[in-house]
Design an enzyme around this catalytic site. Structure first.
Site, PDB file in Angstrom:
ATOM      1  N   PRO A  46      62.941  44.767  67.353  1.00 27.27           N
ATOM      2  CG  PRO A  46      61.247  45.781  66.143  1.00 27.27           C
ATOM      3  CD  PRO A  46      61.981  44.493  66.270  1.00 27.27           C
ATOM      4  CE  LYS A  47      64.674  45.638  76.408  1.00 31.81           C
ATOM      5  NZ  LYS A  47      63.467  45.963  77.204  1.00 31.81           N
TER       6      LYS A  47
END
Length: 309
Positions: A46-47
């Protein structure tokens, strides 16, 4: 089948003492792509929407660096104090984030980074930061780890952080694309802005766009290398799209509120004289501020700045 997670068991491979990390670090970068890649050897994370930060634990203290290499320890002193639990000789790559009302709040992180040191400490007391780390660049026993494959670095990172409590935590990672798609579709409300994709066999791509990213926002990163107008209320910005060294472009006129926020950061930047771009003269500064511009907005005109990074 549940997603395969990188094992926490650290590799026994060690590097020679001649290997060392040079500071400030040139962090790895990611190239924007339209879709999450599929195929063998891909890993997905996930960013988090925060401030890119290199965290270095020395023998005596902790030093935090911004993406530009600027020392920002004083603005993230709560993270520096927490990182004293790490063993000396550790360097991590990650994101300084602030959680508010159950989601990652980029605006809160930006306010902290752009404030005075006194104000940053007050903000830290109200909303403490977390450090979401995804890579380890130096380890007290393995030395410099940037040449190791991603999966080995991931294993070393998880092993190192096993007994380290929050706010320092490793980001989730999976090699299951379906899980990555679920993260992309389901975590936006929590402030996750997309997915970063990495090859499991690849070394750490320092200073290069060796990773890929898929973001919800149709924007690109640009480095601020100068401004037009008064320093305390810039009208437009001189920008290098992607990485410094590319052609310099001038932005469209800034929104007044955004111009005020950018001015707070520019007041601390070193002036390097005057330069020209697009037929106009701008004031050159030592660039460490990153902004987002609308993707493609510079093809037939000036670049539209949407926010600071």
């Amino acid at each position: 089948m549940p997603p395969r997670q990188a094992t926490r068991h650290a590799t026994t491979r060690t590097l020679t003492h001649s290997d060392h990390v040079e500071y400030p670090v040139r962090p790895a970068l990611a190239q924007a792509v339209p879709a999450i890649p599929d195929g063998p050897d891909w890993w997905y994370e996930p960013k988090f929407d925060g401030h890119r930060t290199i965290l270095r634990r020395t023998e005596d203290t902790v030093i935090l660096y911004a993406r530009s290499g600027r020392v920002v320890t004083s603005h993230w002193m709560d993270l520096a104090v927490a990182a004293m639990q790490l063993p000396p000789g550790t360097t991590l790559d990650g994101e300084a984030v602030i959680w508010k009302n159950g989601k990652v709040d980029f605006g809160a992180a930006q306010s902290r980074a752009a404030s005075t040191i006194t104000r940053a400490r007050a903000l830290a007391a109200q909303h403490p930061a977390s450090y979401a780390t995804w890579d380890i660049l130096e380890h007290p026993h393995h030395g410099q780890t940037t040449g190791l494959p991603y999966t080995e670095r991931r294993a070393i990172l998880l092993d190192l952080l096993h007994d380290i409590p929050p706010p320092i935590q490793a980001v989730p990672a999976t090699d299951d694309r379906d899980v990555a798609v679920a993260w992309y579709d389901g975590l936006q409300e929590q402030g996750i802005e997309g997915i970063v994709c990495k090859k499991g066999t690849a070394s750490y791509p320092a200073g290069r766009r060796g990773w890929t990213k898929v973001r919800h926002a149709d924007t690109e990163d640009a480095l601020v290398v100068g401004y037009l107008g008064p320093r305390r209320r810039p009208h437009r910005l001189a920008l290098a799209i992607g990485d410094e060294g590319g052609p310099i472009r001038l932005s469209a006129r800034l929104d007044p509120v955004l111009a005020g926020r950018i001015a707070e950061v520019l007041t601390a930047a070193e002036v390097l004289g005057e330069r020209r771009a697009d037929g106009e003269t701008y004031t050159r500064v030592d660039g460490y501020l990153t902004v987002e511009v609308l993707a493609g907005s510079g093809r037939h005109g000036t670049l539209t700045v949407t926010r600071m990074r």
